[in-house]
Design an enzyme around this catalytic site. Structure first.
Site, short mmCIF file in Angstrom:
data_model
loop_
_atom_site.label_atom_id
_atom_site.label_comp_id
_atom_site.label_asym_id
_atom_site.label_seq_id
_atom_site.Cartn_x
_atom_site.Cartn_y
_atom_site.Cartn_z
N HIS A 68 1.08 -0.62 -0.41
CA HIS A 68 0.30 -0.17 0.17
C HIS A 68 1.18 1.28 0.29
O HIS A 68 0.76 2.29 -0.81
CB HIS A 68 -1.29 -0.03 1.47
CG HIS A 68 -1.79 1.37 0.99
ND1 HIS A 68 -1.41 2.45 1.88
CD2 HIS A 68 -3.56 1.57 1.05
CE1 HIS A 68 -2.53 3.35 1.52
NE2 HIS A 68 -3.51 3.34 0.70
N GLU A 104 8.35 4.54 -2.78
CA GLU A 104 8.81 4.67 -4.19
C GLU A 104 9.24 3.21 -4.17
O GLU A 104 10.02 3.03 -2.73
CB GLU A 104 9.62 5.92 -4.82
CG GLU A 104 9.14 6.66 -4.98
CD GLU A 104 10.14 7.87 -5.32
OE1 GLU A 104 11.26 7.68 -5.56
OE2 GLU A 104 9.65 9.31 -5.91
N HIS A 132 -8.59 -1.26 -3.34
CA HIS A 132 -7.51 -1.33 -4.03
C HIS A 132 -7.02 -2.63 -4.46
O HIS A 132 -6.24 -3.18 -5.48
CB HIS A 132 -6.31 -1.05 -3.45
CG HIS A 132 -5.92 0.19 -2.11
ND1 HIS A 132 -5.88 1.24 -3.21
CD2 HIS A 132 -5.95 0.84 -0.80
CE1 HIS A 132 -5.57 2.05 -2.31
NE2 HIS A 132 -5.89 1.59 -1.26
#
Length: 306
Positions: A68, A104, A132
């Site tokens: 996530h 990232e 998601h």
């Protein structure tokens, strides 16, 4: 699927097979066994890439672990350690990491970096169905340039998650044996992130049920956001039922804001998140293998124009 007996933790191996000072005289046998297990695993992985006629088989699809994302630096560190465990179990598997947000590399960037050179299976590092899993990840997969992708099921519910939750509770001080009176006063709140998707609540309740069967005490699911009850409300409800010895089980894959808030509400003990427990690495590979074994849907044939 039922959980199998966990393999020996390879992280216990010491260089040279020498037992630590003060160890049991036979502990070197354990180290030797662990070394042989590792060699066998690596050799088996190498042989699996070669067919019976000696030709090299195509490389398996890459595994892209989808996290996530979190502003808590411990989250990224935990996931990286989990990835190392996965690589130890499957040395010749190409393993990558992508995040939905906040960290990232982002999932879109990870998929773009594959450059169309390999197929990929996306394994959500998420514990239930929700937005998601149903929308963000499939949309990112569909938009990946030149990469054939499959999206695996979320990690939960599954017995290996229950194995991990149980282990974390024991680490925090949960007694595996207790008197009848202590058991009647005990319970667990399964603290999860929460989602507006009803399927997410169904999945979390199933995990709570499996954990209750393992512990022999009530386990109540509760949420940090977007769903009810909250952890505090669940604790109050249990107290009215005479359950004053209540632990909070952290149903989070890694440390973060929600996990910390839920732990702070615990009246007794609070377990650590699931994290990089060995069972989590096995579960990720199980979801990957399930996705690989599932036949891809046949392409739809274009209808002939009238």
């Amino acid at each position: 699927m039922t959980a199998s007996n966990p393999p020996r933790d390879e992280s216990l191996h010491r260089p040279g097979g020498r037992p630590p000072r003060g160890a049991h005289p036979d502990s070197h046998l354990d180290s030797t066994a662990q070394l042989m297990n590792r060699i066998t695993s690596q050799l088996g992985s190498q042989l699996s890439l070669v067919s019976l006629d000696g030709t090299r088989r195509p490389a398996p699809p890459a595994l892209v672990l989808v996290g996530h994302g979190s502003r808590d630096p411990r989250a990224l560190s935990t996931i990286r350690t989990l990835i190392e465990r996965i690589r130890e179990l499957r040395p010749h598997l190409s393993v990558h990491l992508g995040h939905i947000e906040l960290n990232e590399p982002l999932l879109t960037d990870t998929l773009a970096s594959l450059g169309g050179k390999e197929n990929a299976v996306l394994v959500p590092l998420l514990l239930s169905r929700g937005y998601h899993v149903k929308h963000d990840i499939p949309e990112a997969a569909a938009a990946a340039p030149g990469v054939r992708t499959r999206v695996a099921a979320p990690l939960g519910p599954h017995p290996l998650l229950v194995e991990t939750l149980y282990a974390r509770l024991v680490e925090a001080g949960w007694r595996t044996r207790m008197s009848d009176s202590a058991r009647r006063a005990s319970a667990v709140v399964l603290a999860a992130a929460g989602s507006r998707d009803p399927d997410a609540a169904v999945d979390t309740r199933r995990t709570a049920q499996l954990l209750a069967e393992r512990l022999g005490v009530p386990v109540v699911p509760a949420y940090a956001s977007a769903a009810a009850p909250t952890v505090s409300a669940a604790l109050r409800a249990l107290a009215t039922r005479g359950r004053h010895r209540v632990a909070v089980a952290s149903y989070f894959t890694a440390p973060g804001r929600f996990a910390t808030q839920c732990a702070e509400a615990a009246p007794w003990i609070a377990a650590d998140p699931l994290g990089d427990h060995p069972a989590m690495a096995r579960l990720v590979l199980h979801r990957y293998d399930q996705a690989v074994a599932t036949p891809e849907p046949a392409p739809e044939r274009a209808l002939a124009s009238a």
